[in-house]
Design an enzyme around this catalytic site. Structure first.
Site, short mmCIF file in Angstrom:
data_model
loop_
_atom_site.label_atom_id
_atom_site.label_comp_id
_atom_site.label_asym_id
_atom_site.label_seq_id
_atom_site.Cartn_x
_atom_site.Cartn_y
_atom_site.Cartn_z
N CYS A 2 0.83 -1.20 0.00
CA CYS A 2 0.00 0.00 0.00
C CYS A 2 0.87 1.25 0.00
CB CYS A 2 -0.89 0.01 1.25
SG CYS A 2 -1.81 -1.53 1.50
N ASP A 98 -2.97 -9.89 7.62
CA ASP A 98 -1.75 -9.78 8.42
C ASP A 98 -1.72 -8.45 9.17
OD1 ASP A 98 -1.52 -8.46 5.99
OD2 ASP A 98 0.62 -8.85 5.74
#
Length: 626
Positions: A2, A98
């Site tokens: 990201c 995660d």
């Protein structure tokens, strides 16, 4: 994978929210799947999401802990999140991400949670109860994190362009960093090309508490190498390397999206693809770049590996006119100037277009397994240490004669070596990696020779830590650390991130699994010396690779620049060099003279010594830097 943005110290909540929203927009290419902003009092956090694990809306960020006390923004992947999730089973998970495991780990271990993560990451956690902001970057510097501080305000982001978009960061060049760039085609962290903008060093974390910013190191290669190999036989070392590398690859195949691998046909990428084919649940997809110019093309080697491991292979045939068409987009994607990168842009573009969201790369293999020529050269220099006993004036005369008789880059560097008072690793290595020597830089800058050599400083600091810790690292491991902390972290990894994320493609690097790195750094030189190309790595995978791959000439993943810059790319480069000469940064006469020397095929001026200046001017124009 990201893009993250954040700030602390701006009292206006709405202003903070809007500011981070604009920063998100500046790097929207990093995460096209989702975006969000969290803001309260003097903190604002934002993220653009590229969904890799748990593609559902439950993975939205900023992510809050189950009770809302902690807020997380995260760029990267935690490969051992499943094991950690079992250990942290008392946390009431609401997702399969995660990211949520990071929150659970922070709840249990606080800032020490970074020691538990195996992955690539840059993340920030806002702890409401403690009113503390915790920021961390992975051990090897795979994912970037930049920051800017002024008074009580701290801005941070995955990319410099987001910081510039905030309006708080002056668009001014850092003159000291410019000298570093001229010398090494990059700027070494923590500095950047923008004045007052810094990069958080690998293995470091930031803790902001009551307006005070504290930066700490939590991992270093010198202090964390393994001693296991010292008492092992070569057979045992080979098995250990094989097992650690296979485990690293298995970890990096965890994804909820289609994935593949970059395949050049060299040893590193071929090993990755070969081991992937052993553990992947479906046919591996591979991608490579080839050229019409036969001397630069590795197509036949990549094709041989593809056939051996039955991969679904895509060859990207590149012509000069194709590259010329891609140049503007590749340079526009460059968040920080660098002499490398467009090759990764091209292969990432085609890989993403083929429907792949995550790809494995062989980056790090040369640094870890003594693959570059510099390992042999520096080892060889140790055998000629007796030359230091020769009077300095005689050595200088010999070096000058060599440069006159056989002009070229290699002779120039030998001349510099002969002028050194001694051949300590920091001094010798700093010469081996430089782009332009001090005389050229003095000419370009009007006599402003860099006061400090950043590469020499970095290597000297590493050697000092090694000595202080009593680590007695093997010589080849000392060179490995020098490579990792300079060229790899500040050029290869930064370029890979900015060029792949321009296409929202995640690149994973198994050779930089920290457990593998710690082990190999402790392997004695007698097992690792490259009598043949990357001997330890090749021996560790047995008969995985065919002889024609192991014994092929090393080409590197490069482009036929020297021809293109004098022909198809001439007009583009000529315009950029002339524009750069108009700025009040460099000596125009010296700069234009350098360009003409290249055009006239001066053997001391290679294409790389010109291209990175073209890149610099383009970056200055794109970002409005003064």
């Amino acid at each position: 994978m990201c893009g993250i943005n954040g700030l602390i110290g701006l009292e206006d909540t709405q202003k903070g929210h809007d500011l981070v929203m604009s920063m998100n927009k500046a790097i929207a290419h990093r995460g096209p799947d989702d975006n969000g902003v969290y803001a309260e009092s003097n903190i604002a956090l934002g993220q653009n999401r590229l969904s890799i694990i748990d593609l559902s809306a439950a993975g939205h960020q900023p992510m809050l802990s189950f009770d809302g006390n902690e807020v997380l923004i995260f760029n990267g992947e935690i490969y051992n999140y499943r094991e950690l999730k079992q250990e942290l089973s008392d946390y009431p998970y609401a997702t399969y991400t995660d990211s949520e495991v990071i929150l659970a780990a922070y709840r249990r271990w606080g800032t020490a949670c970074v020691h538990r993560f195996n992955g690539m990451f840059a993340f920030a956690i806002w702890d409401k109860a403690k009113q503390e902001l915790f920021i961390a970057r992975d051990r090897l510097g795979i994912k970037p994190l930049y920051y800017y501080r002024k008074d009580q305000l701290l801005l941070f982001s995955s990319e410099i362009r987001a910081l510039l978009s905030s309006g708080y960061v002056p668009r001014k060049i850092d003159k000291t960093s410019l000298a570093d760039y001229l010398q090494y085609q990059t700027v070494h962290a923590p500095e950047t090309m923008v004045a007052d903008v810094y990069m958080l060093l690998p293995g470091h974390m930031i803790l902001v508490r009551q307006g005070k910013v504290n930066i700490e190191q939590y991992w270093s290669p010198e202090g964390n190498r393994s001693d296991k190999a010292i008492k092992q036989s070569y057979r045992e070392v080979k098995q250990e390397v094989h097992d650690l590398l296979l485990k690293a690859i298995e970890r990096r195949l965890v994804a909820d999206v289609p994935f593949g691998a970059f395949l050049s046909g060299g040893i590193d990428s071929s090993v990755i693809v070969g081991l992937m084919s052993q553990v992947a649940s479906h046919q591996v997809k591979t991608f490579s770049v080839s050229f019409e110019e036969e001397e630069f093309s590795e197509a036949k080697y990549a094709a041989a590996i593809s056939r051996k491991f039955n991969t679904h292979h895509t060859e990207i045939k590149l012509r000069p006119e194709d590259f010329l068409e891609l140049i503007p987009a590749a340079l526009k994607a460059m968040d920080h100037p660098s002499g490398d990168g467009p090759n990764t842009f091209v292969v990432s573009k085609v890989t993403k277009a083929a429907g792949i969201t995550m790809a494995l790369s062989g980056l790090g293999g040369d640094e870890l397994f003594s693959g570059y020529d510099v390992f042999q050269r520096l080892s060889g220099l140790r055998r000629f240490a007796w030359l230091n006993a020769v009077p300095l004036f005689l050595r200088r005369a010999a070096g000058a004669s060599l440069s006159t008789i056989r002009p070229g880059v290699a002779s120039n560097k030998i001349e510099q070596l002969l002028q050194l008072p001694d051949w300590s690793l920091d001094q010798v290595y700093s010469i081996s990696r430089q782009m332009l020597d001090k005389n050229y830089i003095a000419g370009l800058t009007g006599g402003n020779i860099p006061a400090a050599n950043k590469v020499q400083q970095i290597v000297a600091t590493s050697l000092s830590k090694n000595k202080r810790n009593g680590a007695n690292l093997p010589f080849l491991s000392q060179v490995s650390i020098a490579e990792m902390q300079t060229y790899m972290q500040n050029t290869l990894l930064r370029d890979t991130d900015q060029m792949s994320m321009a296409h929202a493609l995640e690149v994973r690097v198994p050779f930089l699994d920290y457990e593998l790195v710690e082990y190999v750094l402790g392997v004695p030189d007698k097992y690792k010396y490259p009598h043949t190309p990357k001997k330890l790595l090749v021996d560790s995978v047995g008969d995985l690779l065919p002889p024609e791959i192991v014994n092929r000439p090393k080409m590197g993943f490069t482009l036929p620049w020297k021809d293109w810059l004098r022909n198809e790319l001439y007009s583009f480069c000529d315009d950029k060099i002339k524009n750069l000469a108009k700025r009040d940064l460099l000596n125009a006469t010296a700069l234009l003279g350098l360009w003409q020397s290249f055009i006239k095929q001066d053997p001391t001026i290679t294409w790389a010594r010109v291209w990175y200046l073209v890149v610099l001017e383009n970056w200055l124009e794109e970002n409005g830097i003064e």
